[in-house]
Design an enzyme around this catalytic site. Structure first.
Site, short mmCIF file in Angstrom:
data_model
loop_
_atom_site.label_atom_id
_atom_site.label_comp_id
_atom_site.label_asym_id
_atom_site.label_seq_id
_atom_site.Cartn_x
_atom_site.Cartn_y
_atom_site.Cartn_z
N ASN A 71 8.84 2.80 -18.98
CA ASN A 71 9.99 1.89 -19.14
C ASN A 71 9.54 0.43 -19.23
O ASN A 71 10.39 -0.47 -19.19
CB ASN A 71 11.01 2.08 -18.01
CG ASN A 71 10.48 1.62 -16.66
OD1 ASN A 71 9.31 1.24 -16.54
ND2 ASN A 71 11.31 1.68 -15.64
N LEU A 72 8.23 0.22 -19.31
CA LEU A 72 7.63 -1.11 -19.47
C LEU A 72 8.06 -2.08 -18.36
O LEU A 72 8.04 -3.29 -18.55
CB LEU A 72 7.95 -1.70 -20.87
CG LEU A 72 7.49 -0.85 -22.05
CD1 LEU A 72 7.83 -1.54 -23.38
CD2 LEU A 72 5.99 -0.57 -22.01
N ILE A 93 11.57 7.47 -15.79
CA ILE A 93 11.34 8.81 -15.20
C ILE A 93 12.53 9.30 -14.39
O ILE A 93 12.67 10.49 -14.14
CB ILE A 93 10.06 8.86 -14.32
CG1 ILE A 93 10.08 7.79 -13.23
CG2 ILE A 93 8.81 8.76 -15.19
CD1 ILE A 93 9.02 7.99 -12.15
N ILE A 135 3.93 0.87 -7.21
CA ILE A 135 2.57 0.93 -6.63
C ILE A 135 2.32 -0.11 -5.53
O ILE A 135 1.21 -0.20 -5.02
CB ILE A 135 1.48 0.79 -7.72
CG1 ILE A 135 1.44 -0.63 -8.30
CG2 ILE A 135 1.66 1.81 -8.83
CD1 ILE A 135 0.14 -0.91 -9.06
N SER A 182 -2.67 8.67 -3.76
CA SER A 182 -3.42 7.49 -3.31
C SER A 182 -4.10 7.73 -1.96
O SER A 182 -3.62 8.52 -1.13
CB SER A 182 -2.42 6.34 -3.18
OG SER A 182 -2.97 5.31 -2.43
N TYR A 217 4.94 3.57 1.22
CA TYR A 217 4.27 3.98 -0.03
C TYR A 217 3.44 5.25 0.20
O TYR A 217 3.49 6.19 -0.61
CB TYR A 217 3.38 2.82 -0.52
CG TYR A 217 2.49 3.17 -1.68
CD1 TYR A 217 3.01 3.36 -2.96
CD2 TYR A 217 1.11 3.29 -1.51
CE1 TYR A 217 2.18 3.66 -4.04
CE2 TYR A 217 0.27 3.58 -2.59
CZ TYR A 217 0.81 3.78 -3.85
OH TYR A 217 -0.02 4.09 -4.90
N ARG A 239 -14.15 -1.24 1.15
CA ARG A 239 -13.33 -0.42 0.26
C ARG A 239 -14.26 0.46 -0.58
O ARG A 239 -15.45 0.19 -0.71
CB ARG A 239 -12.49 -1.30 -0.68
CG ARG A 239 -11.41 -2.12 0.02
CD ARG A 239 -10.31 -1.24 0.59
NE ARG A 239 -9.28 -2.00 1.27
CZ ARG A 239 -9.26 -2.24 2.59
NH1 ARG A 239 -10.24 -1.81 3.35
NH2 ARG A 239 -8.26 -2.90 3.14
N1 LIG Z 1 -4.57 1.13 -9.25
C1 LIG Z 1 -5.00 1.72 -8.15
O1 LIG Z 1 -5.97 1.26 -7.49
C2 LIG Z 1 -4.34 2.98 -7.67
C3 LIG Z 1 -4.81 3.55 -6.49
C4 LIG Z 1 -4.21 4.70 -6.02
C5 LIG Z 1 -3.18 5.29 -6.73
N2 LIG Z 1 -2.72 4.72 -7.89
C6 LIG Z 1 -1.62 5.38 -8.60
O2 LIG Z 1 -1.97 5.50 -9.98
C7 LIG Z 1 -0.78 5.44 -10.78
C8 LIG Z 1 -0.94 4.39 -11.87
O3 LIG Z 1 -1.21 3.14 -11.25
P1 LIG Z 1 -1.56 1.83 -12.09
O4 LIG Z 1 -2.50 1.03 -11.26
O5 LIG Z 1 -1.91 2.18 -13.49
O6 LIG Z 1 -0.14 1.09 -12.02
P2 LIG Z 1 0.68 0.31 -13.17
O7 LIG Z 1 1.80 -0.39 -12.47
O8 LIG Z 1 -0.25 -0.49 -14.00
O9 LIG Z 1 1.25 1.51 -14.06
C9 LIG Z 1 2.43 2.18 -13.70
C10 LIG Z 1 3.24 2.32 -14.98
O10 LIG Z 1 4.46 3.03 -14.66
C11 LIG Z 1 5.52 2.41 -15.37
N3 LIG Z 1 6.76 2.71 -14.64
C12 LIG Z 1 7.12 2.25 -13.42
N4 LIG Z 1 8.33 2.73 -13.09
C13 LIG Z 1 8.74 3.51 -14.13
C14 LIG Z 1 9.90 4.30 -14.37
N5 LIG Z 1 10.90 4.34 -13.49
N6 LIG Z 1 9.96 4.99 -15.51
C15 LIG Z 1 8.96 4.93 -16.45
N7 LIG Z 1 7.84 4.21 -16.26
C16 LIG Z 1 7.72 3.51 -15.11
C17 LIG Z 1 5.19 0.93 -15.40
O11 LIG Z 1 5.85 0.22 -16.44
C18 LIG Z 1 3.68 0.97 -15.59
O12 LIG Z 1 3.34 0.96 -16.97
C19 LIG Z 1 0.36 5.15 -9.82
O13 LIG Z 1 1.00 6.38 -9.52
C20 LIG Z 1 -0.32 4.60 -8.58
O14 LIG Z 1 0.43 4.85 -7.42
C21 LIG Z 1 -3.28 3.57 -8.37
#
Ligand SMILES: NC(=O)c1ccc[n+]([C@@H]2O[C@H](COP(=O)([O-])OP(=O)(O)OC[C@H]3O[C@@H](n4cnc5c(N)ncnc54)[C@H](O)[C@@H]3O)[C@@H](O)[C@H]2O)c1
Length: 308
Positions: free
Chosen positions: A32-33, A52, A75, A115, A139, A206
């Site tokens: 959904n950007l 979603i 996140i 996570s 979270y 970390r």
């Molecule tokens: N980055 C990290 O270090 C890390 C660590 C542990 C877990 N994670 C998990 O990995 C996944 C991706 O994380 P990321 O760092 O790429 O985050 P991010 O925020 O860059 O990507 C998440 C994406 O989901 C989209 N989004 C959010 N809500 C939405 C909705 N309701 N419908 C459709 N799209 C939606 C956002 O626009 C975004 O593009 C997440 O589930 C996060 O919890 C990330």
């Protein structure tokens, strides 16, 4: 295979889609950007705008899929504390809706990003998948609850499910605002000739894992995934924030004291490192050394700054 990647316009998704295309898969991204960027979706992948929580508005456009890679989430740990209901809706209800959608679209596999936050401030390091789970923030609970929904649904529907508990992911295209990863925040500050802030004495450690390695994990053994289970995706290496800064300053050609100090943040876990043994037994190892990943990430932030 046809892969549906939710949240594919985000940071981690921007590493999975190109690799999946390279491996010959067909990719559809739904996002959904709200946080992600259209430019993070590579040419060759199909983009379907959607939320979603409302799959009925976009799922019929997607067509049959083989695998759902579920990344879309809220996140931010502080955001989960200030609005736990919204966190629950996006991370837990959102996951259940994607499980139901996966079934409707005929998917045989479901892979979800969870996570290290599910472990909380556990002291028995490195953290193992079968060890205690004691989240200290909403979270962590919304992610852990989503994990349980995934396994229950997988059992009921015969879906092949894998949950990945990701350590601290870093790499190009990570965001710096809000809950931005420390490496992205440090890189951006140094690229803008600012002094990044180190909270506390910098001795907190970390487990940093490069985003391309995380992408490889999500695509590992798609043809023969094995039984439904959870894997940590980590390097099992502890790096203190002070050491990290020192390495990065070296890579960036900055002074070793080019940082500012600030008090530690309440609620910050002091040490976090995840066992990688179970993933290794599955044939997966995160192999990018931190020095190499840092150099690639620094280059990205430096280029971005010079183009700005
Ligand atoms: N980055 C990290 O270090 C890390 C660590 C542990 C877990 N994670 C998990 O990995 C996944 C991706 O994380 P990321 O760092 O790429 O985050 P991010 O925020 O860059 O990507 C998440 C994406 O989901 C989209 N989004 C959010 N809500 C939405 C909705 N309701 N419908 C459709 N799209 C939606 C956002 O626009 C975004 O593009 C997440 O589930 C996060 O919890 C990330």
């Amino acid at each position: 295979m046809h892969l549906l990647i939710t949240g594919g316009a985000g940071f981690i998704g921007s590493h999975i889609s190109p690799l999946a295309l390279e491996q010959g898969h067909r990719v559809t991204v739904v996002d959904n950007l709200s946080q992600g960027l259209r430019e993070n979706i590579p040419q060759g992948a199909r983009f379907v705008y959607g939320d979603i929580l409302r799959p009925q508005s976009w799922a019929p456009k997607v067509g049959p899929v083989d695998v759902v890679i579920h990344l879309a989430a809220q996140i931010s740990v502080p955001a989960s504390e200030s609005d736990p209901l919204e966190d629950l809706r996006l991370n837990t209800e959102g996951t259940l809706r994607m499980l139901l959608t996966a079934k409707d679209l005929g998917a045989r596999q479901f892979r979800m990003a969870s996570s290290a936050a599910v472990y909380g401030d556990e002291s028995c390091l490195p953290l193992k998948e079968d060890g205690p789970v004691r989240p200290i923030a909403f979270y962590g609970w919304s992610k852990y609850t989503a994990e349980r929904y995934v396994f229950h649904f997988a059992e009921l529907e015969g879906l092949e499910a894998i949950v990945f508990r990701l350590a601290n992911v870093y790499g190009p295209r990570q965001r710096t605002e809000g809950e931005g990863g420390v490496i992205a925040v440090f890189c951006e500050a140094l690229a803008q000739n600012r002094f990044p802030i180190i909270h506390g004495d910098g001795s907190q450690t970390r487990d940093f894992v490069y985003a391309k390695d995380v992408a490889r994990a999500f695509l590992h053994r798609l043809a023969s995934p094995g039984p439904a289970t959870v894997y940590n995706i980590s390097t099992e290496t502890r790096t203190s924030v002070r050491e990290l800064f020192s390495m990065l300053a070296g890579v960036a050609g900055k002074r070793q004291d080019a940082f500012r100090s600030a008090p530690s943040r309440p609620g910050d876990i002091h040490d976090s490192v995840l066992s990688r043994q179970k993933a290794k037994n599955w044939g997966f190892t995160a192999e990018t050394p931190l020095a190499d990943g840092l150099a690639l990430t620094w280059k990205y932030f430096l280029d971005r700054e010079s183009e700005a």
